[in-house]
Design a protein around this motif. Structure first.
Motif, PDB file in Angstrom:
ATOM      1  N   VAL A   1       0.831  -1.208   0.000  1.00 44.88           N
ATOM      2  CA  VAL A   1       0.000   0.000   0.000  1.00 44.88           C
ATOM      3  C   VAL A   1       0.866   1.258   0.000  1.00 44.88           C
ATOM      4  N   THR A   2       1.898   1.282   0.831  1.00 43.69           N
ATOM      5  CA  THR A   2       2.747   2.478   0.896  1.00 43.69           C
ATOM      6  C   THR A   2       3.494   2.717  -0.407  1.00 43.69           C
ATOM      7  N   GLU A   3       3.795   1.650  -1.124  1.00 45.92           N
ATOM      8  CA  GLU A   3       4.565   1.772  -2.368  1.00 45.92           C
ATOM      9  C   GLU A   3       3.704   2.072  -3.585  1.00 45.92           C
ATOM     10  N   ASN A   4       2.406   1.742  -3.521  1.00 44.44           N
ATOM     11  CA  ASN A   4       1.573   1.810  -4.725  1.00 44.44           C
ATOM     12  C   ASN A   4       0.438   2.820  -4.670  1.00 44.44           C
ATOM     13  N   PHE A   5       0.018   3.239  -3.492  1.00 40.91           N
ATOM     14  CA  PHE A   5      -1.165   4.088  -3.388  1.00 40.91           C
ATOM     15  C   PHE A   5      -0.850   5.399  -2.670  1.00 40.91           C
ATOM     16  N   LYS A   6      -0.157   6.283  -3.351  1.00 48.95           N
ATOM     17  CA  LYS A   6       0.161   7.579  -2.766  1.00 48.95           C
ATOM     18  C   LYS A   6      -1.103   8.445  -2.736  1.00 48.95           C
ATOM     19  N   GLY A   7      -1.399   8.980  -1.561  1.00 48.54           N
ATOM     20  CA  GLY A   7      -2.513   9.917  -1.457  1.00 48.54           C
ATOM     21  C   GLY A   7      -3.816   9.324  -0.972  1.00 48.54           C
ATOM     22  N   ILE A   8      -3.823   8.052  -0.506  1.00 51.55           N
ATOM     23  CA  ILE A   8      -5.070   7.530   0.042  1.00 51.55           C
ATOM     24  C   ILE A   8      -5.418   8.256   1.334  1.00 51.55           C
ATOM     25  N   GLU A   9      -6.707   8.283   1.629  1.00 51.62           N
ATOM     26  CA  GLU A   9      -7.189   8.989   2.812  1.00 51.62           C
ATOM     27  C   GLU A   9      -6.761   8.282   4.100  1.00 51.62           C
ATOM     28  N   ARG A  10      -6.875   6.943   4.095  1.00 52.27           N
ATOM     29  CA  ARG A  10      -6.519   6.174   5.278  1.00 52.27           C
ATOM     30  C   ARG A  10      -6.525   4.695   4.917  1.00 52.27           C
ATOM     31  N   PHE A  11      -5.966   3.891   5.835  1.00 54.14           N
ATOM     32  CA  PHE A  11      -6.029   2.444   5.717  1.00 54.14           C
ATOM     33  C   PHE A  11      -6.718   1.900   6.969  1.00 54.14           C
ATOM     34  N   VAL A  12      -7.595   0.900   6.781  1.00 54.50           N
ATOM     35  CA  VAL A  12      -8.357   0.354   7.899  1.00 54.50           C
ATOM     36  C   VAL A  12      -8.218  -1.169   7.942  1.00 54.50           C
ATOM     37  N   PHE A  13      -7.849  -1.678   9.107  1.00 57.97           N
ATOM     38  CA  PHE A  13      -7.871  -3.115   9.369  1.00 57.97           C
ATOM     39  C   PHE A  13      -9.225  -3.450   9.996  1.00 57.97           C
ATOM     40  N   VAL A  14      -9.913  -4.436   9.451  1.00 55.96           N
ATOM     41  CA  VAL A  14     -11.262  -4.781   9.911  1.00 55.96           C
ATOM     42  C   VAL A  14     -11.290  -6.232  10.366  1.00 55.96           C
ATOM     43  N   ASN A  15     -11.751  -6.459  11.584  1.00 55.41           N
ATOM     44  CA  ASN A  15     -11.962  -7.824  12.041  1.00 55.41           C
ATOM     45  C   ASN A  15     -13.300  -8.337  11.528  1.00 55.41           C
ATOM     46  N   MET A  16     -13.323  -9.573  11.168  1.00 52.26           N
ATOM     47  CA  MET A  16     -14.422 -10.193  10.441  1.00 52.26           C
ATOM     48  C   MET A  16     -15.629 -10.506  11.330  1.00 52.26           C
ATOM     49  N   LYS A  17     -16.819 -10.212  10.791  1.00 56.93           N
ATOM     50  CA  LYS A  17     -18.063 -10.689  11.396  1.00 56.93           C
ATOM     51  C   LYS A  17     -18.400 -12.038  10.764  1.00 56.93           C
ATOM     52  N   ILE A  18     -18.741 -13.012  11.590  1.00 52.52           N
ATOM     53  CA  ILE A  18     -18.875 -14.384  11.094  1.00 52.52           C
ATOM     54  C   ILE A  18     -20.337 -14.682  10.758  1.00 52.52           C
ATOM     55  N   THR A  19     -20.781 -14.124   9.635  1.00 52.07           N
ATOM     56  CA  THR A  19     -22.118 -14.391   9.115  1.00 52.07           C
ATOM     57  C   THR A  19     -22.011 -14.652   7.616  1.00 52.07           C
ATOM     58  N   GLY A  20     -23.089 -15.124   6.993  1.00 49.47           N
ATOM     59  CA  GLY A  20     -23.113 -15.307   5.548  1.00 49.47           C
ATOM     60  C   GLY A  20     -22.061 -16.284   5.062  1.00 49.47           C
ATOM     61  N   ASN A  21     -21.340 -15.878   4.015  1.00 48.98           N
ATOM     62  CA  ASN A  21     -20.262 -16.724   3.500  1.00 48.98           C
ATOM     63  C   ASN A  21     -19.222 -17.014   4.576  1.00 48.98           C
ATOM     64  N   ALA A  22     -18.938 -16.018   5.416  1.00 54.52           N
ATOM     65  CA  ALA A  22     -17.945 -16.204   6.475  1.00 54.52           C
ATOM     66  C   ALA A  22     -18.376 -17.299   7.442  1.00 54.52           C
ATOM     67  N   TYR A  23     -19.661 -17.363   7.738  1.00 56.31           N
ATOM     68  CA  TYR A  23     -20.175 -18.430   8.608  1.00 56.31           C
ATOM     69  C   TYR A  23     -20.012 -19.788   7.936  1.00 56.31           C
ATOM     70  N   LYS A  24     -20.364 -19.867   6.661  1.00 61.89           N
ATOM     71  CA  LYS A  24     -20.270 -21.129   5.931  1.00 61.89           C
ATOM     72  C   LYS A  24     -18.824 -21.625   5.847  1.00 61.89           C
ATOM     73  N   ASN A  25     -17.875 -20.692   5.806  1.00 61.43           N
ATOM     74  CA  ASN A  25     -16.458 -21.036   5.651  1.00 61.43           C
ATOM     75  C   ASN A  25     -15.654 -20.781   6.917  1.00 61.43           C
ATOM     76  N   ARG A  26     -16.318 -20.781   8.048  1.00 65.29           N
ATOM     77  CA  ARG A  26     -15.691 -20.349   9.307  1.00 65.29           C
ATOM     78  C   ARG A  26     -14.446 -21.155   9.670  1.00 65.29           C
ATOM     79  N   ASP A  27     -14.426 -22.442   9.337  1.00 68.08           N
ATOM     80  CA  ASP A  27     -13.259 -23.250   9.686  1.00 68.08           C
ATOM     81  C   ASP A  27     -11.998 -22.798   8.942  1.00 68.08           C
TER      82      ASP A  27
END
Length: 285
Positions: free
Chosen positions: A166-192
């Protein structure tokens, strides 16, 4: 806070999506008339408008929605979640940039630093290349961009490499966000395949955060309980970003000094993983 889907269609099929793609693929697009009623009801002083999906750029009337929004609520902050792939088409991005966007930002998910990691999670070959090109095109047309990643067992060890990419390729982005996953939908089906404990992933996220901050990129940590972080990262994680009915505290959190500032725990995480990791912060903070 008002988030509204433009469509339930998507050109990715992310293994960690909070929706079940098989169940949502045949749902009709929300009527334009309904979306306009939602816009009419917004309070410019208190609300923001979140454009979501599915993939909102697949909705033909997206430009009509944005024009109507700016006609009725010219000053409201608007945030659109996208996989970025349509923005790989430069003509599309140019036309999008000519809309009356106003106070507008696009949040685009990048799952890893390589096509192998990203495309395995999106289950769409070539999506990494299009997403990266889309981010660059948005920046070229001076549209504000948040790059984000959703962390899982499939990509957590790549966080430092992703931060460097990201630092090497995206100059000028507003911000970067790390998001922890909510385990629903596809995430629930593939939780393992996906579930990873905070204890295991956080060291990688903290190192990646250092890389981003050292490059001058604003960084946020969404859904990271404060007690799991080194003290120097706590300010990047404070505050609730989702509806309270999706979140909870562990019993031991009652005595925490920073309880009021904590983003809390996904209920789905507590159900599948438990809450033994969490230790209340005391006067030592």
């Amino acid at each position: 806070m008002t988030d509204w889907p433009m469509t339930f269609k998507c050109n990715n099929n992310c293994i960690s999506c909070i929706l079940d793609r098989k169940m949502t693929s045949d749902i009709p697009d929300p009527p334009l008339k309904q979306i306009k009623k939602i816009i009419d009801s917004l309070d410019e002083e208190k609300d923001y408008f979140g454009i979501s999906g599915g993939e909102p750029t697949l909705r033909r009337e997206l430009s009509d929605v944005i024009k109507y929004l700016r006609e009725k609520k010219p000053n409201i902050y608007t945030f659109m979640v996208s996989n970025g792939r349509m923005f790989a088409y430069r003509d599309y991005t140019k036309k999008f940039s000519e809309l009356p966007l106003g106070d507008f930002m696009v949040g685009i998910t990048l799952y890893g630093s390589t096509p192998e990691i990203h495309d395995k999670i999106t289950m769409a070959k070539g999506s990494f290349e299009q997403t990266v090109k889309g981010i660059k095109n948005l920046l070229d047309f001076n549209i504000r961009v948040e790059v984000r990643t959703i962390i899982s067992k499939m990509n957590y060890k790549d966080m430092e490499n992703l931060a460097k990419f990201v630092t090497e390729n995206f100059k000028g982005i507003e911000r970067f966000v790390f998001v922890n996953m909510k385990i629903t939908g596809n995430a629930y089906k593939n939780r393992d395949k996906l579930i990873i404990k905070y204890t295991d992933l956080i060291p990688y996220v903290e190192k990646a955060t250092d890389i981003l901050l050292n490059a001058g990129i604003k960084t946020r940590l969404y859904h990271f309980p404060l007690c799991m972080l080194d003290a120097k990262y706590i300010d990047f994680a404070t505050g609730v970003t989702k509806e309270l009915e999706e979140l909870k505290f562990a019993p031991q959190c009652e005595s925490c000094k920073l309880k009021e500032e904590c983003p809390m725990i996904w209920k789905t995480y507590a159900f599948f993983v438990g809450t033994d990791e969490f230790k209340p912060i005391g006067d030592e903070y």
